[in-house]
Scaffold this motif. Structure first.
Motif, PDB file in Angstrom:
ATOM      1  N   LYS A 282       0.702  -1.267  -0.165  1.00  0.00           N
ATOM      2  CA  LYS A 282      -0.067   0.000  -0.034  1.00  0.00           C
ATOM      3  C   LYS A 282       0.819   1.258  -0.014  1.00  0.00           C
ATOM      4  O   LYS A 282       0.543   2.385  -0.678  1.00  0.00           O
ATOM      5  CB  LYS A 282      -0.962   0.066   1.211  1.00  0.00           C
ATOM      6  N   GLN A 285       2.049   1.779  -3.356  1.00  0.00           N
ATOM      7  CA  GLN A 285       1.238   2.363  -4.375  1.00  0.00           C
ATOM      8  C   GLN A 285       0.934   3.883  -3.945  1.00  0.00           C
ATOM      9  O   GLN A 285       0.686   4.601  -5.186  1.00  0.00           O
ATOM     10  CB  GLN A 285      -0.288   1.777  -3.924  1.00  0.00           C
ATOM     11  N   HIS A 286       1.249   4.354  -3.062  1.00  0.00           N
ATOM     12  CA  HIS A 286       1.119   5.818  -2.647  1.00  0.00           C
ATOM     13  C   HIS A 286       2.652   6.505  -3.094  1.00  0.00           C
ATOM     14  O   HIS A 286       2.888   7.504  -2.483  1.00  0.00           O
ATOM     15  CB  HIS A 286       0.734   6.012  -1.230  1.00  0.00           C
ATOM     16  N   ASP A 316       1.725  11.192   3.324  1.00  0.00           N
ATOM     17  CA  ASP A 316       1.318  10.389   2.286  1.00  0.00           C
ATOM     18  C   ASP A 316       1.422   8.851   2.935  1.00  0.00           C
ATOM     19  O   ASP A 316       0.522   8.108   2.727  1.00  0.00           O
ATOM     20  CB  ASP A 316       2.216  10.497   1.277  1.00  0.00           C
ATOM     21  N   GLU A 319      -1.782   8.524   5.149  1.00  0.00           N
ATOM     22  CA  GLU A 319      -3.145   8.465   4.550  1.00  0.00           C
ATOM     23  C   GLU A 319      -2.879   7.007   3.922  1.00  0.00           C
ATOM     24  O   GLU A 319      -4.017   6.195   3.888  1.00  0.00           O
ATOM     25  CB  GLU A 319      -3.026   9.240   3.191  1.00  0.00           C
ATOM     26  N   ALA A 320      -1.816   6.222   3.391  1.00  0.00           N
ATOM     27  CA  ALA A 320      -1.973   5.089   2.943  1.00  0.00           C
ATOM     28  C   ALA A 320      -2.098   3.975   3.982  1.00  0.00           C
ATOM     29  O   ALA A 320      -3.052   3.155   3.799  1.00  0.00           O
ATOM     30  CB  ALA A 320      -0.454   4.653   2.420  1.00  0.00           C
ATOM     31  N   GLU A 323      -5.970   3.827   5.245  1.00  0.00           N
ATOM     32  CA  GLU A 323      -6.732   3.177   4.114  1.00  0.00           C
ATOM     33  C   GLU A 323      -6.808   1.777   4.492  1.00  0.00           C
ATOM     34  O   GLU A 323      -7.928   0.850   3.955  1.00  0.00           O
ATOM     35  CB  GLU A 323      -6.256   3.333   2.797  1.00  0.00           C
TER      36      GLU A 323
END
Length: 402
Positions: A282, A285-286, A316, A319-320, A323
């Motif tokens: 993840k 991905q960010h 960032d 945030e990842a 999620e």
């Protein structure tokens, strides 16, 4: 006749006096009969000032696309001022923005990567015997949007031009006269190196040495571009960065400090296969770059994972992770910005036992606690409390270099 690429940082063009100093360096090279392409950063603290202006409008700073549009203005100012200075000295010159110089990038705003350079315009200007001044740090993506290459991106711009045009030399001018074993402004007895390998320089740059951008060194190694780091304020030889250097007695080539570090701890993860993969996939991905990773021994069916990222990527990363809150079902998420990474680099350390012990002993003698450790074939990094960073660098430098 040779093609020389020269890059000047923001401090080298910070005011009118320094702009003319740089103009004289450039025109002297031109008078020697060489073709010259120059890459320039924004003046002084212009980039930081533009970021603050954005935060006055929006505390979050705005979208990365709009920030790229804003920050690219800094280089436009510096290239035009430098070109005007060269004009005054009576030499043919043209200034080009990144897209005019042919820089095509991907669409990762604020951290774009160069896909290719269309050199047609630069070749045409060289054929006209003009000095070319290129705005570093920027390019254009497939949507015709201006992009920036991230902090230190002007170094990467210069090396990319040198590689694309097969320049004879790429010189990076800074406010120090070469690559030192540690920051000479902070560490007494820091020694300038005449030569250093790409691999050693890449590690030092990645680990916090601010003299060169790590992506520029990576590119120089890939395309065998010989770099020279030298001072824009003193006329003397600098440090060559190349594939093979003369053997020196120095086992440890440098000590680096990085204060731009945040440690993130994900606490109470389920101790089962696939958890680490889900977490770091993840983050990837960010587009979050993770450095040191520490995983605790599982207990009561759970484990903790702590890792470090740059301060600029902390939001960032959080945030990842958020999620994945429902997927990973962790108990707590904590951050610590009061940390610094101290590293030693040397290509010969892998064949010499006791290097890590000596580093740890120097920190113990300085009464500095180690929080995390990371090693590779040519470097050892430790995470410590940031308030001891300068003390730690001096202690480790004294232990290995004196």
């Amino acid at each position: 006749m040779s093609l020389i690429v020269k890059k000047f940082g923001g401090s080298s063009v910070a005011n009118a006096e320094r702009v003319f100093n740089v103009a004289n360096i450039i025109t002297e090279e031109y008078r020697n009969g060489n073709d010259v392409i120059v890459v320039v950063s924004a003046q002084g603290d212009t980039t930081d000032e533009l970021i603050e202006k954005a935060k006055e409008i929006n505390p979050k700073g705005g979208s990365k696309r709009e920030l790229d549009m804003l920050l690219s203005a800094g280089e436009q100012i510096s290239i035009s001022l430098l070109a005007i200075a060269i004009e005054k000295l009576g030499y043919p010159v043209v200034s080009l923005l990144g897209w005019q110089a042919g820089f095509n990038t991907d669409s990762n705003y604020s951290m774009a990567r160069i896909k290719n350079i269309n050199t047609e315009r630069m070749r045409a200007e060289l054929d006209k015997k003009k000095i070319i001044i290129v705005a570093g740090f920027q390019g254009l993506n497939k949507y015709d949007d201006i992009t920036t290459l991230g902090r230190g991106g002007s170094d990467t711009s210069a090396v990319a031009i040198a590689a694309s045009l097969k320049a004879d030399k790429c010189q990076i001018y800074t406010d120090v006269d070469g690559v030192y074993t540690a920051d000479p402004r902070k560490v007494k007895n820091a020694q300038k190196m005449n030569e250093i390998t790409y691999d050693e320089m890449l590690e030092l740059a990645t680990l916090g040495a601010q003299v060169l951008n790590n992506r520029s060194v990576e590119m120089a190694k890939k395309y065998n571009v010989e770099l020279e780091v030298l001072s824009s304020l003193e006329n003397k030889p600098g440090t060559l960065v190349k594939e093979i250097v003369k053997m020196e007695k120095m086992l440890i080539r440098g000590v680096a400090k990085d204060n731009n570090v945040t440690s993130i701890s994900v606490i109470g993860l389920k101790d089962s296969p696939g958890v680490a993969f889900k977490l770091f996939n993840k983050l990837a991905q960010h587009k979050v770059n993770v450095d040191i990773i520490l995983q605790s021994v599982g207990r009561d069916g759970t484990k903790d994972i702590t890792f470090t990222v740059s301060d600029t990527q902390c939001d960032d990363a959080l945030e990842a992770i958020n999620e994945l809150k429902d997927t990973l079902n962790y108990n707590d998420l904590t951050t610590n910005t009061d940390v610094a990474k101290i590293s030693i680099v040397g290509a010969g350390m892998e064949s010499h036992p006791g290097i890590a012990a000596k580093m740890f002993e120097s920190l113990y003698d300085a009464d500095i606690n180690i929080q995390m450790i990371s090693t590779s074939e040519i470097k050892i990094s430790v995470l410590i409390d940031s308030k001891y960073a300068d003390k730690a660098v001096q202690a480790v430098h004294d232990a290995f270099i004196g």
